[in-house]
Design a protein around this motif. Structure first.
Motif, PDB file in Angstrom:
ATOM      1  N   GLU A  21     -82.021  94.739  53.389  1.00  0.00           N
ATOM      2  CA  GLU A  21     -82.675  93.542  53.890  1.00  0.00           C
ATOM      3  C   GLU A  21     -84.150  92.913  53.272  1.00  0.00           C
ATOM      4  O   GLU A  21     -84.201  92.364  53.959  1.00  0.00           O
ATOM      5  N   VAL A  63     -70.051  90.494  58.563  1.00  0.00           N
ATOM      6  CA  VAL A  63     -71.580  90.426  57.177  1.00  0.00           C
ATOM      7  C   VAL A  63     -70.942  89.089  56.395  1.00  0.00           C
ATOM      8  O   VAL A  63     -69.782  88.623  56.194  1.00  0.00           O
ATOM      9  N   ASP A  66     -73.240  83.514  54.314  1.00  0.00           N
ATOM     10  CA  ASP A  66     -74.587  83.300  54.450  1.00  0.00           C
ATOM     11  C   ASP A  66     -75.401  84.355  54.260  1.00  0.00           C
ATOM     12  O   ASP A  66     -76.464  85.246  53.541  1.00  0.00           O
ATOM     13  N   ASP A  67     -75.445  86.187  54.673  1.00  0.00           N
ATOM     14  CA  ASP A  67     -75.641  87.433  54.771  1.00  0.00           C
ATOM     15  C   ASP A  67     -75.519  87.521  53.012  1.00  0.00           C
ATOM     16  O   ASP A  67     -76.273  88.413  52.826  1.00  0.00           O
ATOM     17  N   TRP A  68     -74.355  87.991  52.611  1.00  0.00           N
ATOM     18  CA  TRP A  68     -74.324  88.241  51.623  1.00  0.00           C
ATOM     19  C   TRP A  68     -74.865  87.915  50.572  1.00  0.00           C
ATOM     20  O   TRP A  68     -75.871  87.764  49.440  1.00  0.00           O
ATOM     21  N   GLN A 113     -72.287  94.526  51.800  1.00  0.00           N
ATOM     22  CA  GLN A 113     -71.069  93.871  52.271  1.00  0.00           C
ATOM     23  C   GLN A 113     -70.306  94.885  53.320  1.00  0.00           C
ATOM     24  O   GLN A 113     -70.182  95.283  54.200  1.00  0.00           O
ATOM     25  N   ARG A 116     -72.744  97.369  55.769  1.00  0.00           N
ATOM     26  CA  ARG A 116     -73.215  96.861  56.365  1.00  0.00           C
ATOM     27  C   ARG A 116     -71.069  96.667  57.773  1.00  0.00           C
ATOM     28  O   ARG A 116     -71.511  97.036  58.569  1.00  0.00           O
TER      29      ARG A 116
END
Length: 174
Positions: A21, A63, A66-68, A113, A116
């Motif tokens: 991150e 997740v 957009d996070d990935w 992914q 998290r």
């Protein structure tokens, strides 16, 4: 289940998630060097987890796409020319002996992914949810991201120790 092994795994998983991150905060050399160490520890800790079979039950995904995409794109930007494609032979492809090609940044994002999601599910503090979260994460380790992690480590090893690669000589600063 051995609680010590689970705690060790969740600790290194959380470390990995925070690390990727914050990819933008590191130099390319720091990112690659730390990746080697954290991925090695992650593989070791994941391999110590044994889980009980659990009922197949849907758990929320934490997740988002957009996070990935954020993880994949920031890692790709950090690795630059070293974000090479690597061959991964996934567990179910041994039958077909057909490796797939994925970028290093995709591998980082795929591992992120599952880890998290597992961590966030574990935080719910519901024993059944925790067991399912660990079961799914370990299953995915065995069948999916464990192989990606190993392939990623091999490529990181090549980048770190090849006499033809100079990480300091590349343009990696934002």
């Amino acid at each position: 289940m051995n609680n010590s092994n689970i705690l060790d795994f969740l600790t290194i998983a959380a470390e990995y998630c925070l690390f990727v991150e914050q990819t933008e905060k590191r130099t390319k050399t720091e990112f690659v060097s730390t990746s080697q160490k954290i991925l090695t520890a992650l593989y070791l800790k994941a391999s110590t987890i044994t889980t009980e079979d659990v009922d197949d039950e849907y758990l929320d995904q934490f997740v988002t796409e957009d996070d990935w995409n954020f993880i994949e794109s920031t890692v790709a930007a950090k690795l630059g020319e070293h974000n090479s494609f690597i061959s991964v032979l996934e567990a179910d492809s041994y039958i077909h002996d057909t490796p797939i090609q994925v970028s290093m940044s995709e591998c980082f994002a795929d591992i992120y992914q599952d880890l998290r999601d597992c961590i966030e599910r574990y935080k719910i503090e519901n024993t059944k949810t925790q067991k399912i979260a660990l079961f799914e994460c370990v299953l995915h380790f065995k069948t999916y991201w464990g192989q990606r992690l190993i392939a990623l480590l091999a490529e990181i090893h090549n980048v770190l120790y090849s006499p033809h690669v100079d990480l300091e000589d590349t343009n990696f600063e934002d």
